[in-house]
Design a protein around this motif. Structure first.
Motif, PDB file in Angstrom:
ATOM      1  N   ALA A   1       2.251  28.869  12.714  1.00  0.00           N
ATOM      2  CA  ALA A   1       1.405  29.196  13.868  1.00  0.00           C
ATOM      3  C   ALA A   1       1.887  28.512  15.140  1.00  0.00           C
TER       4      ALA A   1
ATOM      5  N   CYS B   1      -1.123  33.837  11.952  1.00  0.00           N
ATOM      6  CA  CYS B   1      -0.708  32.582  11.313  1.00  0.00           C
ATOM      7  C   CYS B   1      -1.748  31.492  11.558  1.00  0.00           C
TER       8      CYS B   1
ATOM      9  N   ALA C   1      -1.276  28.928   8.486  1.00  0.00           N
ATOM     10  CA  ALA C   1       0.133  28.765   8.125  1.00  0.00           C
ATOM     11  C   ALA C   1       0.819  27.788   9.085  1.00  0.00           C
TER      12      ALA C   1
END
Length: 84
Positions: free
Chosen positions: A20, A12, A17
């Motif tokens: 994360a 992530c 993203a």
């Protein structure tokens, strides 16, 4: 479980993203909880062993302890001196 969370957090982060940071926090928290649980069980077992002891009996081939041999020698010496 914590290893999977760490890998997901890493991917992530690489992908950028939003998940994360929450996954990183969750992975760290899970690692702390898992470590605490293992230490709790280990310490509890050690305390139980220390308080209750471990019952063990020597085998029939075990040599008698020095204290037992010396104690037997003293009783024989005492009985000889009483007879005299």
């Amino acid at each position: 479980m914590t290893l999977i969370q760490a890998v997901v957090a890493f991917f992530c982060t690489v992908a950028g993203a939003w998940l994360a940071f929450p996954m990183t926090v969750t992975a760290v928290a899970s690692t702390v909880v898992a470590t605490w649980s293992v230490l709790d069980v280990w310490i509890t077992r050690q305390v139980w062993r220390q308080r209750n002891g471990v019952v063990s009996e020597p085998s029939s081939t075990a040599r008698p302890s020095i204290r037992a041999r010396r104690g037997e020698g003293r009783t024989e010496t005492a009985s000889l001196s009483e007879a005299a």
